[in-house]
Design an enzyme around this catalytic site. Structure first.
Site, PDB file in Angstrom:
ATOM      1  N   TYR A  10      68.278  40.141  38.838  1.00 39.71           N
ATOM      2  CA  TYR A  10      68.336  39.134  37.778  1.00 39.71           C
ATOM      3  C   TYR A  10      69.560  39.357  36.895  1.00 39.71           C
ATOM      4  CZ  TYR A  10      63.422  38.564  39.127  1.00 39.71           C
ATOM      5  OH  TYR A  10      62.255  38.393  39.828  1.00 39.71           O
ATOM      6  N   HIS A  48      61.784  44.277  46.468  1.00 43.99           N
ATOM      7  CA  HIS A  48      61.919  42.856  46.156  1.00 43.99           C
ATOM      8  C   HIS A  48      61.811  41.993  47.408  1.00 43.99           C
ATOM      9  CE1 HIS A  48      64.076  40.105  43.003  1.00 43.99           C
ATOM     10  NE2 HIS A  48      63.042  39.509  43.554  1.00 43.99           N
ATOM     11  N   SER A 100      56.136  32.202  39.550  1.00 48.33           N
ATOM     12  CA  SER A 100      56.261  30.736  39.525  1.00 48.33           C
ATOM     13  C   SER A 100      54.897  30.047  39.529  1.00 48.33           C
ATOM     14  CB  SER A 100      57.116  30.234  40.690  1.00 48.33           C
ATOM     15  OG  SER A 100      58.437  30.695  40.574  1.00 48.33           O
ATOM     16  N   LEU A 104      53.828  28.047  37.480  1.00 48.42           N
ATOM     17  CA  LEU A 104      54.022  26.675  37.010  1.00 48.42           C
ATOM     18  C   LEU A 104      54.839  25.853  37.993  1.00 48.42           C
ATOM     19  CD1 LEU A 104      54.683  27.456  33.239  1.00 48.42           C
ATOM     20  CD2 LEU A 104      52.554  26.732  34.323  1.00 48.42           C
ATOM     21  N   ARG A 150      57.763  26.290  39.304  1.00 47.79           N
ATOM     22  CA  ARG A 150      59.165  26.161  38.877  1.00 47.79           C
ATOM     23  C   ARG A 150      59.359  24.983  37.926  1.00 47.79           C
ATOM     24  NH1 ARG A 150      61.726  29.992  41.952  1.00 47.79           N
ATOM     25  NH2 ARG A 150      60.738  30.524  43.923  1.00 47.79           N
ATOM     26  N   GLY A 151      58.369  24.832  37.034  1.00 48.25           N
ATOM     27  CA  GLY A 151      58.439  23.813  35.999  1.00 48.25           C
ATOM     28  C   GLY A 151      57.759  22.514  36.368  1.00 48.25           C
ATOM     29  N   PHE A 152      57.487  22.281  37.645  1.00 43.98           N
ATOM     30  CA  PHE A 152      56.902  21.005  38.064  1.00 43.98           C
ATOM     31  C   PHE A 152      55.560  20.739  37.373  1.00 43.98           C
ATOM     32  CE2 PHE A 152      54.049  18.681  40.958  1.00 43.98           C
ATOM     33  CZ  PHE A 152      54.730  17.470  41.028  1.00 43.98           C
TER      34      PHE A 152
END
Length: 314
Positions: A37, A107, A186, A188, A190-192
C-alpha cells in the site's frame, strides 16, 4: 489501503492521520496495512500516527507483494521466497515503528514457490518474536490446508460481500474448521453497496476499479438496477446502505471480521456504527436472494489479476 493506494490520488498524510486518530477515538482495535500500500507509505503512516496507541489495537500487515524499482518507476511484484519475506518483514517493522507485528499475512501465494516454503519462513519470524500470528490472503481451501499443516494459520483475508461470494464455496467453512478468523476485505463491494458509482468514467485514471469487469459501463448499469430494492431493505432495517452491507457480513459467522476502508471521517463513523445494527433474519435472507453471484454482472477481476490469486470460483 484507501489512505495510500489504489483508488486514485490518496489524501494527504495529514488527512490520513486524522482518519486513523478518529478510529482510535471510536475504539477501533484492528488496523490492516501492507507493504504494497503506497509501496511502504501506508506502513509509515500507521507507524508515525499510531505508535503512541500501540498497545490498544491488533496490527496486521502483509508480505509477498512489494514494490520493485524499474526504469519507469516502481511496479508491484509477487515474491513469496523466504528471503524476500524476511526482508519485507524487517522493512515493515522499521516503517511501523514496532518490535512485533501481531498478524502477518502472505499477501498472495507466489505460485512459483511452494506454499510450505513461504509459510515456513513466516513460522521462523514467529519463533524469532517478530510476528505473533500468520495469515494468508486470497487462497483456496486446499492451499489453506497445506499451509495449516506446516504451521497454524490464524486468519484468512479475502474479498467478501453480498456481491462477491467466493469464500462461501469452501474457505469460510475451512476457516471455521481449523479455528481461523475470516477477514472480509471490500465488504462494501469497493463502494458499490454504499449507493453505487453511477458514472464510472468519473473515476480517476489510476483507480483500480477501472480495470474491473464488474465496473465496466454495461455491467455497472445492470448492477445499479439492484440498488433500488437494496435501498428499500436498508430503510426497512433502519440503517444506511453501507451499514446494511457490513451488518450482513457480520451475520456470516462468529469467526468473520469486516475491514471496511475509507478516507472519510464521516464514513468511518458510519461504518463503526454498523456494529450496532441488528439485522433480522428475514431481511438477511432477502438480501441473500437479491444480491449474489448470480445477480451481479461482471467478474471481480480481469484475467491478468485473476491469474495471480488462488481463490475458488463459481
Amino acid at each position: 489501503m484507501n489512505l495510500s493506494h489504489a483508488y486514485g490520488v490518496p489524501p494527504s498524510a495529514e488527512a490520513g492521520a486524522k482518519v486513523l486518530l478518529r478510529a482510535i477515538e471510536l475504539g477501533v482495535t484492528h488496523f490492516d496495512t501492507a507493504a504494497l500500500y503506497g509501496f511502504g507509505a501506508n506502513e509509515e503512516l500507521l507507524g508515525r500516527t499510531l505508535t503512541p496507541f500501540r498497545s490498544r489495537f491488533t496490527l496486521a500487515s502483509k508480505c509477498g507483494i512489494d514494490g520493485v524499482k524499474s526504469a519507469t518507476g516502481v511496479r508491484r511484484a509477487i515474491d513469496g521466497r523466504p528471503q524476500a519475506i524476511r526482508q519485507t518483514c524487517e522493512d515493515a517493522l522499521r516503517r511501523l515503528r514496532t518490535d512485533v507485528i501481531d498478524l502477518y499475512y502472505l499477501h498472495r501465494w507466489d505460485k512459483t514457490v511452494p506454499i510450505e516454503d513461504s509459510v515456513g519462513a513466516l513460522a521462523d519470524l514467529e519463533r524469532q518474536g517478530k510476528i505473533r500470528a500468520i495469515g494468508l490472503s486470497e487462497v483456496s481451501a486446499a492451499t489453506l490446508r497445506r499451509a495449516h499443516a506446516v504451521h497454524p494459520i490464524a486468519a484468512v483475508q479475502s474479498e467478501y460481500s453480498l456481491c462477491t461470494r467466493n469464500p462461501e464455496i469452501a474457505v469460510l467453512d475451512t476457516c471455521r474448521e481449523i479455528g481461523a478468523a475470516f477477514v472480509a476485505f471490500s465488504p462494501l463491494a469497493r463502494g458499490f453497496l454504499t449507493g453505487g458509482l453511477p458514472d464510472v468514467e468519473t473515476l480517476h485514471a489510476r483507480d483500480l476499479r477501472r480495470a474491473m469487469p464488474r465496473f465496466a459501463s454495461g455491467n455497472n448499469a445492470a448492477n445499479l438496477e439492484l440498488l433500488k430494492p437494496y435501498a428499500a431493505l436498508a430503510h426497512e432495517a433502519q440503517c444506511s446502505m453501507a451499514q446494511l452491507a457490513l451488518a450482513w457480513v457480520l451475520t456470516r459467522g462468529d469467526h468473520v471480521v469486516a475491514i471496511p476502508g475509507t478516507t472519510s471521517i464521516a464514513h468511518l463513523d458510519e461504518n463503526v456504527a454498523a456494529g450496532k445494527v441488528e439485522l433480522p433474519p428475514d431481511i438477511a435472507g432477502r438480501l441473500d436472494a437479491l444480491i449474489n453471484q448470480r445477480s451481479i454482472a461482471g467478474d471481480r477481476y480481469n484475467a491478468t489479476t485473476q491469474a495471480e490469486i488462488d481463490t475458488e470460483d463459481f
